[in-house]
Each structure stands twice: as structure tokens, then as C-alpha cells.
Design a protein around this motif. Structure first.
Motif, PDB file in Angstrom:
ATOM      1  N   GLN A  73      18.464 -45.459  -1.398  1.00 25.71           N
ATOM      2  CA  GLN A  73      17.349 -45.880  -1.107  1.00 25.71           C
ATOM      3  C   GLN A  73      15.830 -46.600  -2.143  1.00 25.71           C
ATOM      4  O   GLN A  73      16.161 -45.689  -3.244  1.00 25.71           O
ATOM      5  CB  GLN A  73      16.794 -45.535  -0.496  1.00 25.71           C
ATOM      6  CG  GLN A  73      17.607 -45.293   1.292  1.00 25.71           C
ATOM      7  CD  GLN A  73      16.838 -44.839   2.113  1.00 25.71           C
ATOM      8  OE1 GLN A  73      15.068 -43.645   2.136  1.00 25.71           O
ATOM      9  NE2 GLN A  73      17.237 -44.727   3.363  1.00 25.71           N
ATOM     10  N   THR A  74      15.302 -47.575  -2.371  1.00 28.21           N
ATOM     11  CA  THR A  74      14.120 -47.876  -3.028  1.00 28.21           C
ATOM     12  C   THR A  74      12.719 -47.327  -2.883  1.00 28.21           C
ATOM     13  O   THR A  74      12.828 -47.603  -2.090  1.00 28.21           O
ATOM     14  CB  THR A  74      13.887 -49.183  -3.379  1.00 28.21           C
ATOM     15  OG1 THR A  74      15.507 -49.993  -3.369  1.00 28.21           O
ATOM     16  CG2 THR A  74      13.329 -49.308  -4.429  1.00 28.21           C
ATOM     17  N   ILE A  75      12.480 -46.526  -3.905  1.00 31.27           N
ATOM     18  CA  ILE A  75      10.838 -45.634  -4.297  1.00 31.27           C
ATOM     19  C   ILE A  75      10.632 -46.598  -4.744  1.00 31.27           C
ATOM     20  O   ILE A  75      10.869 -47.111  -5.969  1.00 31.27           O
ATOM     21  CB  ILE A  75      11.224 -44.168  -4.390  1.00 31.27           C
ATOM     22  CG1 ILE A  75      11.862 -44.211  -5.417  1.00 31.27           C
ATOM     23  CG2 ILE A  75      12.398 -43.971  -3.256  1.00 31.27           C
ATOM     24  CD1 ILE A  75      11.665 -42.319  -5.918  1.00 31.27           C
ATOM     25  N   ASP A  76       8.742 -46.516  -5.115  1.00 33.65           N
ATOM     26  CA  ASP A  76       8.260 -47.358  -5.225  1.00 33.65           C
ATOM     27  C   ASP A  76       7.574 -46.447  -7.198  1.00 33.65           C
ATOM     28  O   ASP A  76       8.137 -45.513  -7.148  1.00 33.65           O
ATOM     29  CB  ASP A  76       6.921 -47.234  -4.350  1.00 33.65           C
ATOM     30  CG  ASP A  76       5.766 -46.180  -3.570  1.00 33.65           C
ATOM     31  OD1 ASP A  76       6.510 -45.036  -4.153  1.00 33.65           O
ATOM     32  OD2 ASP A  76       4.762 -45.923  -3.114  1.00 33.65           O
ATOM     33  N   GLN A  77       6.778 -47.284  -7.185  1.00 32.51           N
ATOM     34  CA  GLN A  77       6.958 -45.915  -8.889  1.00 32.51           C
ATOM     35  C   GLN A  77       5.566 -45.403  -8.373  1.00 32.51           C
ATOM     36  O   GLN A  77       5.879 -43.922  -9.834  1.00 32.51           O
ATOM     37  CB  GLN A  77       5.495 -47.699  -9.417  1.00 32.51           C
ATOM     38  CG  GLN A  77       5.731 -47.017 -10.894  1.00 32.51           C
ATOM     39  CD  GLN A  77       4.711 -48.680 -12.154  1.00 32.51           C
ATOM     40  OE1 GLN A  77       3.733 -48.634 -11.450  1.00 32.51           O
ATOM     41  NE2 GLN A  77       5.669 -48.715 -12.936  1.00 32.51           N
ATOM     42  N   ASP A  78       4.785 -44.957  -7.559  1.00 34.44           N
ATOM     43  CA  ASP A  78       4.185 -44.038  -7.806  1.00 34.44           C
ATOM     44  C   ASP A  78       4.829 -42.094  -7.719  1.00 34.44           C
ATOM     45  O   ASP A  78       4.741 -41.538  -7.754  1.00 34.44           O
ATOM     46  CB  ASP A  78       2.907 -43.517  -6.486  1.00 34.44           C
ATOM     47  CG  ASP A  78       1.688 -44.902  -6.847  1.00 34.44           C
ATOM     48  OD1 ASP A  78       2.036 -45.550  -8.334  1.00 34.44           O
ATOM     49  OD2 ASP A  78       1.588 -45.690  -6.438  1.00 34.44           O
ATOM     50  N   THR A  79       5.733 -42.606  -6.428  1.00 33.59           N
ATOM     51  CA  THR A  79       6.813 -41.880  -5.719  1.00 33.59           C
ATOM     52  C   THR A  79       7.759 -41.315  -6.963  1.00 33.59           C
ATOM     53  O   THR A  79       7.829 -40.351  -8.316  1.00 33.59           O
ATOM     54  CB  THR A  79       7.339 -42.490  -4.565  1.00 33.59           C
ATOM     55  OG1 THR A  79       6.381 -42.888  -3.915  1.00 33.59           O
ATOM     56  CG2 THR A  79       8.047 -40.813  -4.203  1.00 33.59           C
TER      57      THR A  79
END
Length: 859
Positions: free
Chosen positions: A317-323
Motif C-alpha cells: 500500500q502507498t503512504i503519503d509523505q508525512d506518514t
């Protein structure tokens, strides 16, 4: 002697030795009152003694027979049988006694069974204990044997090492005694006096060597040093253990060596290893697995950390830059935030140093109206005949050629099509060129495409040279062309301006040298330079899919040198230069600035005007190409209306009919020109929908796609293969082949009009006012009218309005004047009519009659 005379067992008189068998009786008891008497023989060890030796203390004296005469044994007396006792009369048992006896017997049987089970358990425990003790004893013996063997080998090795040293220390002239008698003299020792009559032991052949003191274990070398092969050595043998250490004199046992190695191993494992801190690049979106790979951490650890944060995800799964930043900080690494745009190649900031720049040939683009002689002029400059190969006598592609002059200088020419459909191609030609030559026919003057070429040139900020062509043709007037250029803000030098102009004739080949000279003068003024000693950059002029060679693109190198084997990215495609071909089709090894070449080895057909950039490796090329492809896909799928007007136009477009087509052409520029022209002929009623457009021949997948929407397939300079033709015939897909764009647009325009069907035009022929309403029996109501305009005819379509609102639309059933049926009533007269299917007629309504005319539709 008979059997009765034989003495019984144990009754025979002893012969010279002591009796070794003794007899006895043992009484056995069984259940149910049974018993048995068993004779038991006890055997003792037979002892032999010499005559005269005293008997042991524990052994009784036995009378020995005289050695001279042995007395014959007397016959044993015959045993008398024992008297037979009369049987004892037993009284019968009572039931109570019998029950007690049975209970006793059962109790005894249970006790006997329990005793036997207990005895068996004890015997098994004893056997197991004996077996374990036996195994322990054997292990101890094996360990002691291994230690003894190691000690023996160490002692022998030490003796072998010490013997050459002892021999070297002795004088060379003194011979070493080898006899047994000389050994005591060689090594004098003080011995205790031996008793008389004792045997002297033979002397030792070598001086015993005392085992050396066990050395301290050497410092374990650092991991990775040369010779440290403990981790790769496998099983530790005696030979390897003896070879380790200084000079092989190591006297440690195998067990000690194993213990030392395990200790070192535990020491290395127990010590905390220094964590390596990494600089992690985190884009705007990244998968958990990719982030773990960049951090050199386990993916499961990242998934657990995210789960603790309240974000249950999987590794894909893809996570955003902040996470991702939180995860990187949690694991103690340094984060470096990057945006997706950083992936793309930024050529604007890459500027060459001034000292690296060298002169390069100019790139000249030929522009002008169709059939004004652009290609013929280029043929005259190249000395070849290219125009004869073009379908319909017009240029369909951008051609790039390099011409070498007599003085050795080179000029690169771009030939662009002049038809209006190729305006985008001409715009790209103006962007990549240095100088623009606008060809104007002397007999035709300024035309629409000439004006468009002038506008493109001014927008690009390029200098232009006006070439007035066809001066050998009657009726050509150069002065009229010069004056016509003034209204487009183009002032030539002959009229006091700064734009160069030259009169030429492509067919008569006049004025060509003057044109070349003016081009060279303009190039010198511009001081065109580029750095050839760097990675190449270029622009795609044309691209196509060749059946035998795959994707082929025509490139003009802007700076650097393009070589065979270079890895590049061009638009949303990547590849490796498999071959370079010049404008004559000959293979070359490299291409410098301003040189047009064809390259082979791309992953797909790029778009015209795409930038080509050489990169360091294939991974970088694939990364940039994938990013550009994602940007194109996102722009295509998420494009929103720019304004309220465009939103309403898009709504109208959805209501219009769709004319689906599939476009296949031989070159990318032709595909773009056809698609642009088809979009321009679309109207509010019907619009062209391009299902698919591409470069190459018509394949089975194209036919399958067209069959789903019942769309025709347009082939421009391409044909369908046999399988595609078979599927098209079976599914009823129309295959339309063209080689001139005029014919293509005319037929598509006619087909779109035919899909819309004929147009119907309405013409009002008469108007009348309702004055009275009468009952007409079965016909409903009749209306008395006064014709105010035109005329009213029977069977005409009529429209009844009340206060400008249409309340009826139908036909006039009957028309009468007084009591007679008439065919027509003109203005100023009164008449009566009946209307089909309507009774809602009131005085004051207006009747309007009209005719409908059918016409063929045109776009």
C-alpha cells in the motif's frame, strides 16, 4: 551294572578332586493350594592345585587318594523305598470357607500381579539407568581418547620440531651414537643401584620431551582479515587446529578450541552493533516496501510501527509523505523530502561554460503556402528529387537534411508541409530552427498559410529570409510580393527594412547561390555555438513505427554528441541507441550538434517535438519515462473545464452525436495532423471521437476496437494485414485507405453528414384568424377563418396558437368555402376548416400553415 545298581545323583564317592555340585530341595507354592518340590543343583568353581600346595583357608581339606594304589569304590547300598502314608481324609468345606478361600486366592493373585508389575517397572528403570550410565561412560571414554590422541600428536609434533634444532646445536664433527650400549654414555644420569640378578631394561631411543605449557589463546583477528576463515571453515579438524597459532606448536585440545570459538561467537553476538543512519529520499507518495528498502529495514517492522500508529496497512500500500517522514524519524534515519517533479530532468538550469562552446551549422526551416515550391527549392539545393516521391505532389512529413557547400560549410534544412492541417508541425519546426526561409510564389502572392508561417516565425523570435520563387514563370511579380508583405509588418531590405529577400527559381535553379550566401551571413551574425563534448540533447522532428526496424525517430541534436549505445529518455519513452542513420540512410557512429539523424532502439513511438536527453543508466531512464507517462495519464483523466463557458460547451458536446473513428498513419506527424483536422470539422450536431490513433499498420486489435463501436478505420499510407482484413470482413468494419489528406477530410465530412441524415426546412405559407366555431357532427368542431396572409391548402400541416402558445400541431382535414369543398383559399377570403383530432378551438385563435422541405445535409 544295571540301572538299579547305579548310584543316585550326589551319592557317588569323590575321585581325587573336590565335588563341585551340591544338591538341595526347594518347595514352590501355587494358587488354589497347589505346591511342588524342585531339586536344585548348585555348581561351584573347580579348583586345581599342585601336589604339596596348601589348600585355601575357605576350602575344606579333601582326602587325596594314594598315588600308588587307588581303592575301588564299594557299591552303593540300594535305597529302600519310603513307606507310603495313607491319604488323610479331608472333611468337605462349607460354603463360607469356600468363599473365604476364593477371596484369599483372588487377593493373592492380585498381590502377585501387582508385585510382578512393580518388579517389571523397577527392572525397566534399572535398565534405563544402566543404559544412560553406559552412554555417559562411553562419551567420557571417547572424549578422553580424543584428548589423549591430541596430546600425543602435539607431543610428536613438538619432538619433530625440536629434533632438527638439537641436531643443529651439536658440533657437526661429533657423530651421533646409534648402538644400544653407547646410549647410556651419551646421556649420563645418576641411577640408583640395582639389585643383583635383576635384568637391565633396554635404553630409550629418544630423549622424552616434556609437553610445553599450554599457550595463551591468541587475540582473535578482526572480521574480514585475510586468513580468518573460521566462519567459512566448517568442521574443525585436528590438522586445522594444529596449523593455527604460532609455528603449529599449539597444544590446545579440540574441546578447548571449540569452547573458545563459541565464546568469541557469543561475544560478537551479544555486543550491540552500531546502527547505520541513512539519508532517505521520500517522495510525495511511496509504498511501504519501497520505503523499507530505502531505509534498509525489514518491511514487517514498518508495518508493525504503522499499526501502532493506528494505520493498518500492507507492504504494497502507498503512504503519503508525512506518514513516511514519521516512520523515517521513528527508525532514526534522516529524511530528505523530494517532490515528484524532481524526478524529471531539468535542462533549463544546465548551462554550458563559455569556453566549451564551439561553432555549429545553422538549422534552416523552409516554410510557405502549399504548392509554392518549398520541396522543389530544397531539391534544387540538395541536387535530388524528393517531390516526385510525395503522394499528390505535397509533403506529408517533416524532412531533415544536411547540405554541404563547396567551401565545406554545412547547413541543415527542415522541410515542413504547407497544408493547413500541418500547422502544428510547422510551429514545432519554427521552435527548433535557427533561421526561417519563407517561400512565396511570385505569381500567387501571399496566401493564408504564408501568413500563418510569418506569425509562427515572429512568435518564435527567429530571423526570416523571404525567397520569392517561380520567377521564371510568366506573370510572376516580385514587387507585388514585397508590397503585400508590408501589411503583415514584414519589410524587406530592398524597401528599407531589415528582412533579407532573394528571387529564386527552383526549376531553373537560379538564385540558389545568393540564397545560400544570405543564410550563411545570417548564421554568422547569430554566432551559433554548442558544446559537443557532453551528453547529447535533441528534439524529435518526426517519429514512426517501421515494420522491420521498430520505432524510428528523426532527431536533431541540439548540443552534445549522440553515440551508438547511449541510454536516453525521449518524452514518455526510453531506450538505448541501437543504430544511427544519417539523412541518406547510411549508418554512422556519432552525431554532433545540428546534425539530423534517425535513431533506433526506443521502447515506443514518441511524440513529435519531444525532448531527447542522454542519461547515465537504464534505471534512471525508466524512472523518468514512467514519471512522464503518469503525468500524461493524469492530465488526460483529470482534465476539468477551465470556465463556465467551456463547461456548457462540454455539456453540448455530450448531447451531440458521436462519429467514432480509428486513425492509423505511417508517421507521428501525420497522425497529429489528421486528428487535428478531424476535430476542426466537428460541429454542434456531430463530433468526431478518436477511439485510437497510432503509428503503424492496421492490426487485429484495431479492428476489434473499431467493431465494438461500429467505427471505420482510417489508414493513411498504411494497410491492414491479412488477419485484420479477415476480421474486418467478418465484423463489417469499414477500412478506408488514403494517401492525400484532402480526400480523407472530404470523405469523413460526407460520412458525418450522412450519419446526421437530411435536413428539414420549414416554410410558413399562410396565416388565418378564427372568427367562429361551429359543431360539425362526427368531425367534432368546425372553425370559420379569415385568411390574413398567404394561402391555406388542404392536407397542409397546421399549427394552432392561442396567445402565442401552440396548442395544436397537425393537419387540415377539410377545407370549404360556403358549402363547396375547395383546394385553396387565399388572403382576404373567409373559409371553414376541420382539424384532425382536436376540438379545442376558440374564437380569437390563430391558425398557421406551413410546408416542410427536405434537403441533404452538409458540414
Amino acid at each position: 551294572m544295571s540301572d538299579n545298581d547305579k548310584p543316585k545323583l550326589g551319592m557317588r564317592a569323590p575321585l581325587g578332586v573336590r565335588r563341585t555340585v551340591e544338591t538341595g530341595k526347594v518347595k514352590q507354592s501355587f494358587s488354589h493350594g497347589r505346591s511342588n518340590t524342585v531339586i536344585v543343583e548348585t555348581k561351584k568353581a573347580r579348583t586345581f592345585r599342585k601336589p604339596g600346595d596348601p589348600a585355601p583357608a575357605h576350602e575344606p581339606e579333601v582326602e587325596a587318594a594314594t598315588p600308588a594304589v587307588v581303592a575301588a569304590p564299594e557299591p552303593a547300598p540300594i535305597a529302600q523305598p519310603a513307606p507310603v502314608r495313607p491319604p488323610v481324609q479331608q472333611r468337605p468345606m462349607t460354603p463360607l470357607e469356600r468363599r473365604e478361600q476364593q477371596e484369599r486366592l483372588l487377593r493373592e493373585a492380585d498381590e502377585a500381579r501387582m508385585n510382578s508389575l512393580e518388579e517389571a517397572r523397577r527392572r525397566e528403570e534399572r535398565n534405563a539407568r544402566d543404559a544412560s550410565e553406559e552412554e555417559r561412560r562411553r562419551a567420557d571414554e571417547s572424549r578422553r581418547a580424543a584428548d589423549d590422541e591430541a596430546q600425543r600428536l602435539v607431543a610428536e609434533q613438538a619432538a619433530v620440531v625440536a629434533e632438527p634444532e638439537a641436531q643443529a646445536a651439536e658440533p657437526a664433527a661429533a657423530p651421533v651414537p646409534t648402538t644400544v650400549a653407547a646410549a647410556p654414555e651419551a646421556v649420563p644420569t645418576e641411577e640408583a643401584p640395582r639389585p643383583a640378578g635383576s635384568v637391565v631394561p633396554p635404553p630409550r631411543r629418544f630423549t622424552p620431551v616434556v609437553a610445553p605449557k599450554r599457550p595463551e589463546p591468541p587475540v582473535r583477528p578482526a572480521r574480514g582479515r585475510v586468513g580468518d576463515d573460521r566462519r567459512q571453515s566448517g568442521k574443525l579438524t585436528v590438522t586445522r587446529a594444529l596449523d593455527e597459532g604460532d609455528g603449529g606448536a599449539r597444544a590446545r585440545s579440540l574441546a578447548a578450541l571449540k569452547r573458545s570459538r563459541e565464546k568469541d561467537k557469543r561475544a560478537h553476538q551479544s555486543g550491540p552493533s552500531a546502527k547505520q543512519v541513512r539519508d532517505v529520499q521520500v517522495p510525495e507518495a511511496i509504498t511501504v516496501a519501497e520505503l523499507a528498502n530505502r531505509m534498509a529495514e525489514r518491511t514487517s517492522d514498518l508495518v508493525k510501527a504503522l499499526f501502532k500508529m493506528g494505520t493498518p496497512v500492507t507492504s504494497n500500500q502507498t503512504i503519503d509523505q508525512d506518514t513516511a517522514e514519521l516512520l523515517v524519524s521513528e527508525f532514526g534515519h534522516n529524511i530528505r523530502r523530494v517532490s515528484e517533479s524532481d524526478i524529471d530532468i531539468q535542462t533549463e538550469t544546465d548551462v554550458d561554460e563559455t569556453e566549451t562552446l564551439k561553432s555549429r551549422p545553422p538549422v534552416v526551416t523552409i516554410m510557405g503556402h502549399v504548392d509554392h515550391g518549398k520541396t522543389s527549392l530544397l531539391d534544387a539545393l540538395r541536387g535530388t528529387d524528393i517531390a516526385s516521391g510525395e503522394a499528390g505532389g505535397i509533403t506529408q512529413h517533416i524532412g531533415a537534411y544536411q547540405v554541404t557547400q563547396k567551401d565545406g560549410s554545412k547547413i541543415t534544412f527542415l522541410d515542413t508541409p504547407g497544408h493547413e492541417a500541418f500547422s502544428e508541425m510547422r510551429a514545432r519546426g519554427a521552435d527548433v530552427t535557427d533561421i526561417v526561409v519563407i517561400v512565396v510564389a511570385g505569381d500567387d502572392g501571399i496566401r493564408p498559410q504564408t501568413i500563418e508561417a510569418i506569425n509562427h516565425t515572429k512568435a518564435a523570435g527567429k530571423p526570416m529570409i523571404v525567397a520569392i520563387n517561380k520567377m521564371d514563370k510568366p506573370g510572376s511579380n516580385a514587387q507585388r510580393v514585397r508590397e503585400a508583405l508590408l501589411q503583415y509588418d514584414v519589410q524587406v531590405e530592398s524597401m528599407g527594412g531589415d528582412t533579407q529577400e532573394v528571387q529564386v527559381s527552383a526549376t531553373a535553379k537560379t538564385g540558389l547561390d545568393e540564397l545560400i550566401e544570405k543564410i550563411q551571413i545570417q548564421a554568422e551574425l547569430m554566432e551559433l555555438t554548442a558544446n559537443p563534448d557532453r551528453e547529447a540533447e535533441g528534439v524529435v522532428i518526426e517519429a514512426q513505427l517501421d515494420k522491420g526496424r521498430g520505432p524510428v525517430a528523426t532527431i536533431i541534436v541540439r548540443r552534445g554528441t549522440l553515440k551508438t549505445g547511449d541510454i536516453f529518455v525521449v518524452g514518455a519513452e526510453s531506450g538505448k541507441v541501437r543504430a544511427l542513420l544519417d539523412d541518406k540512410g547510411k549508418p554512422i557512429k556519432s552525431a554532433g550538434p545540428s546534425l539530423p539523424v534517425e535513431i533506433l532502439g526506443m521502447s515506443g513511438v514518441p511524440q513529435a517535438a519531444d525532448q531527447l536527453t542522454v542519461v547515465e543508466n537504464e534505471a534512471r531512464a525508466r524512472e523518468v519515462a514512467a514519471y512522464r507517462a503518469s503525468v500524461i495519464q493524469q492530465r488526460r483523466t483529470t482534465q476539468a473545464p477551465a470556465s463556465l463557458e467551456s463547461m456548457f460547451s462540454s455539456l453540448r458536446a455530450k448531447q451531440a452525436q458521436q462519429y467514432p473513428v480509428v486513425v492509423k498513419a505511417d508517421a507521428q506527424g501525420s497522425v497529429e495532423a489528421i486528428v487535428s483536422s478531424l476535430n476542426k470539422i466537428s460541429t454542434d450536431d456531430i463530433q468526431v471521437r478518436i477511439l485510437h490513433s497510432g503509428v503503424g499498420g492496421i492490426t487485429e486489435s484495431d479492428v476489434t476496437l473499431a467493431a465494438a463501436s461500429r467505427a471505420p478505420i482510417i489508414g493513411f499510407n498504411v494497410r491492414a494485414n491479412a488477419k485484420a482484413r479477415e476480421i474486418a470482413t467478418r465484423d463489417g468494419v469499414a477500412l478506408k485507405y488514403y494517401d492525400v489528406i484532402y480526400d480523407l477530410l472530404d470523405e469523413i465530412r460526407a460520412a458525418m453528414a450522412g450519419q446526421l441524415g437530411p435536413e428539414y426546412f420549414e416554410t410558413v405559407v399562410g396565416r388565418a384568424e378564427v372568427r367562429e366555431v361551429f359543431s360539425a357532427g362526427k368531425h367534432g368542431k368546425a372553425a370559420g377563418l379569415l385568411v390574413t396572409e398567404g394561402y391555406i391548402k388542404k392536407d397542409l400541416r397546421a399549427r394552432l396558437t392561442r396567445e402565442d402558445v401552440i396548442i395544436y400541431n397537425g393537419k387540415i382535414a377539410s377545407l370549404r368555402r360556403f358549402k363547396d369543398d375547395v383546394a385553396e383559399v387565399r388572403a382576404g377570403l373567409e373559409c371553414g376548416i376541420t382539424i384532425e383530432g382536436s376540438t379545442d378551438v376558440k374564437p380569437g385563435d390563430f391558425l398557421e400553415t406551413f410546408e416542410v422541405e427536405e434537403r441533404a445535409r452538409t458540414l
